[in-house]
Design an enzyme around this catalytic site. Structure first.
Site, PDB file in Angstrom:
ATOM      1  N   ASN A  18      82.309  14.503  28.185  1.00  0.00           N
ATOM      2  CA  ASN A  18      82.833  15.827  28.548  1.00  0.00           C
ATOM      3  C   ASN A  18      82.742  16.782  27.370  1.00  0.00           C
ATOM      4  O   ASN A  18      82.961  16.411  26.216  1.00  0.00           O
ATOM      5  CB  ASN A  18      84.262  15.731  29.097  1.00  0.00           C
ATOM      6  CG  ASN A  18      85.258  15.079  28.179  1.00  0.00           C
ATOM      7  OD1 ASN A  18      84.916  14.212  27.388  1.00  0.00           O
ATOM      8  ND2 ASN A  18      86.512  15.470  28.288  1.00  0.00           N
ATOM      9  N   GLU A  77      84.056  20.517  26.287  1.00  0.00           N
ATOM     10  CA  GLU A  77      85.013  21.566  26.640  1.00  0.00           C
ATOM     11  C   GLU A  77      84.719  22.867  25.897  1.00  0.00           C
ATOM     12  O   GLU A  77      83.811  22.938  25.061  1.00  0.00           O
ATOM     13  CB  GLU A  77      86.435  21.056  26.349  1.00  0.00           C
ATOM     14  CG  GLU A  77      86.751  19.832  27.200  1.00  0.00           C
ATOM     15  CD  GLU A  77      88.177  19.320  27.043  1.00  0.00           C
ATOM     16  OE1 GLU A  77      88.895  19.763  26.109  1.00  0.00           O
ATOM     17  OE2 GLU A  77      88.581  18.466  27.863  1.00  0.00           O
ATOM     18  N   ASN A  78      85.499  23.896  26.237  1.00  0.00           N
ATOM     19  CA  ASN A  78      85.273  25.221  25.673  1.00  0.00           C
ATOM     20  C   ASN A  78      86.597  25.975  25.646  1.00  0.00           C
ATOM     21  O   ASN A  78      87.448  25.742  26.510  1.00  0.00           O
ATOM     22  CB  ASN A  78      84.250  25.968  26.557  1.00  0.00           C
ATOM     23  CG  ASN A  78      83.735  27.223  25.894  1.00  0.00           C
ATOM     24  OD1 ASN A  78      84.360  28.282  25.967  1.00  0.00           O
ATOM     25  ND2 ASN A  78      82.597  27.103  25.251  1.00  0.00           N
ATOM     26  N   ALA A  79      86.733  26.903  24.697  1.00  0.00           N
ATOM     27  CA  ALA A  79      87.945  27.723  24.611  1.00  0.00           C
ATOM     28  C   ALA A  79      88.159  28.496  25.908  1.00  0.00           C
ATOM     29  O   ALA A  79      89.297  28.781  26.292  1.00  0.00           O
ATOM     30  CB  ALA A  79      87.842  28.678  23.430  1.00  0.00           C
ATOM     31  N   CYS A 112      82.341  18.182  32.880  1.00  0.00           N
ATOM     32  CA  CYS A 112      82.683  16.755  32.909  1.00  0.00           C
ATOM     33  C   CYS A 112      81.521  15.905  32.392  1.00  0.00           C
ATOM     34  O   CYS A 112      80.346  16.284  32.516  1.00  0.00           O
ATOM     35  CB  CYS A 112      82.972  16.306  34.334  1.00  0.00           C
ATOM     36  SG  CYS A 112      84.485  16.953  35.036  1.00  0.00           S
ATOM     37  N   GLU A 123      80.198  13.224  33.618  1.00  0.00           N
ATOM     38  CA  GLU A 123      79.235  12.797  34.645  1.00  0.00           C
ATOM     39  C   GLU A 123      78.177  13.869  34.873  1.00  0.00           C
ATOM     40  O   GLU A 123      76.992  13.595  34.999  1.00  0.00           O
ATOM     41  CB  GLU A 123      79.955  12.515  35.970  1.00  0.00           C
ATOM     42  CG  GLU A 123      80.959  11.370  35.917  1.00  0.00           C
ATOM     43  CD  GLU A 123      82.370  11.828  35.578  1.00  0.00           C
ATOM     44  OE1 GLU A 123      82.518  12.796  34.796  1.00  0.00           O
ATOM     45  OE2 GLU A 123      83.319  11.213  36.087  1.00  0.00           O
ATOM     46  N   CYS A 133      82.364  16.369  40.525  1.00  0.00           N
ATOM     47  CA  CYS A 133      81.295  15.448  40.114  1.00  0.00           C
ATOM     48  C   CYS A 133      80.786  14.643  41.311  1.00  0.00           C
ATOM     49  O   CYS A 133      79.588  14.403  41.442  1.00  0.00           O
ATOM     50  CB  CYS A 133      81.775  14.534  38.993  1.00  0.00           C
ATOM     51  SG  CYS A 133      81.963  15.417  37.430  1.00  0.00           S
TER      52      CYS A 133
HETATM   53  N1  THU Z   1      86.711  15.014  33.083  1.00  0.00           N
HETATM   54  C1  THU Z   1      85.507  14.374  33.115  1.00  0.00           C
HETATM   55  O1  THU Z   1      84.710  14.457  32.165  1.00  0.00           O
HETATM   56  N2  THU Z   1      85.196  13.640  34.209  1.00  0.00           N
HETATM   57  C2  THU Z   1      86.023  13.466  35.280  1.00  0.00           C
HETATM   58  O2  THU Z   1      85.610  12.871  36.279  1.00  0.00           O
HETATM   59  C3  THU Z   1      87.401  13.948  35.214  1.00  0.00           C
HETATM   60  C4  THU Z   1      87.661  14.976  34.176  1.00  0.00           C
HETATM   61  C5  THU Z   1      87.040  15.813  31.898  1.00  0.00           C
HETATM   62  C6  THU Z   1      87.076  17.311  32.121  1.00  0.00           C
HETATM   63  C7  THU Z   1      87.967  17.755  30.986  1.00  0.00           C
HETATM   64  O3  THU Z   1      87.196  17.888  29.814  1.00  0.00           O
HETATM   65  C8  THU Z   1      88.918  16.577  30.774  1.00  0.00           C
HETATM   66  O4  THU Z   1      88.321  15.465  31.420  1.00  0.00           O
HETATM   67  C9  THU Z   1      90.315  16.796  31.343  1.00  0.00           C
HETATM   68  O5  THU Z   1      90.251  17.155  32.677  1.00  0.00           O
END
Ligand code: THU
Length: 154
Positions: A56, A58-60, A67, A69, A109
């Site tokens: 995963n 993320e970003n500000a 995600c 996947e 996903c």
């Molecule tokens: N996240 C995933 O990477 N995959 C998932 O199936 C569930 C959620 C990530 C998104 C975000 O960066 C963090 O988990 C919290 O939701």
């Protein structure tokens, strides 16, 4: 539960599936998750046997993040457009923890996985850990996303 297989412990998974999970665990090391501190790793096995990873990011601007996947699958579709995805494993752990936490792929996903499964005309197996810590495999994505919205609805 037709289409699902349950494995009470990790060691009961096939060697190939164990390898995929270990790769997903490795993928969490490249998670960029300073906002959730929740590190997710995905490992994808192609029909060729090649294993590719995603984590995963993320970003500000929170919704801009992606995600694990989808990071893995979009990378594969854009780099190897003819590749057939055979299986995907997802794992997660909180930053600072040593133990992984059970996780199953989120709804968005699953939506992306379903469209890929339809496009490639071949099942994608999902390997995940349920909240009771048992390992679950789903034979395909359609089982994971019943009553789905798809191209034919448009
Ligand atoms: N996240 C995933 O990477 N995959 C998932 O199936 C569930 C959620 C990530 C998104 C975000 O960066 C963090 O988990 C919290 O939701």
């Amino acid at each position: 539960m037709d289409g699902f297989h349950i494995f009470p412990t990790f060691s009961e998974l096939s060697k190939q599936d164990q390898e995929l999970v270990v790769n997903a665990q490795k993928a969490t090391e490249n998670s960029y998750s300073p906002y959730s501190n929740y590190r997710v790793g995905a490992a994808v096995r192609l029909a060729s046997g090649q294993i590719l990873l995603g984590s995963n990011q993320e970003n500000a601007s929170y919704p801009a993040g992606l995600c694990a996947e989808r990071v893995a699958l979009f990378h594969i579709s854009s780099t190897y457009p003819d590749a057939i995805v055979e299986s995907i494993a997802t794992v997660a752990k909180r930053k600072g923890d040593t133990k992984f936490k059970p996780v199953t792929p989120c709804g968005i996903c699953r939506q992306v996985m379903l469209e890929l499964e339809i496009r490639q005309k071949s099942n994608i197996r999902v390997l995940m850990q349920s909240s009771d810590e048992r390992w679950i495999t789903s034979e395909n994505i359609r089982k994971l996303l019943p009553f789905s919205f798809e191209q034919d609805n448009l």
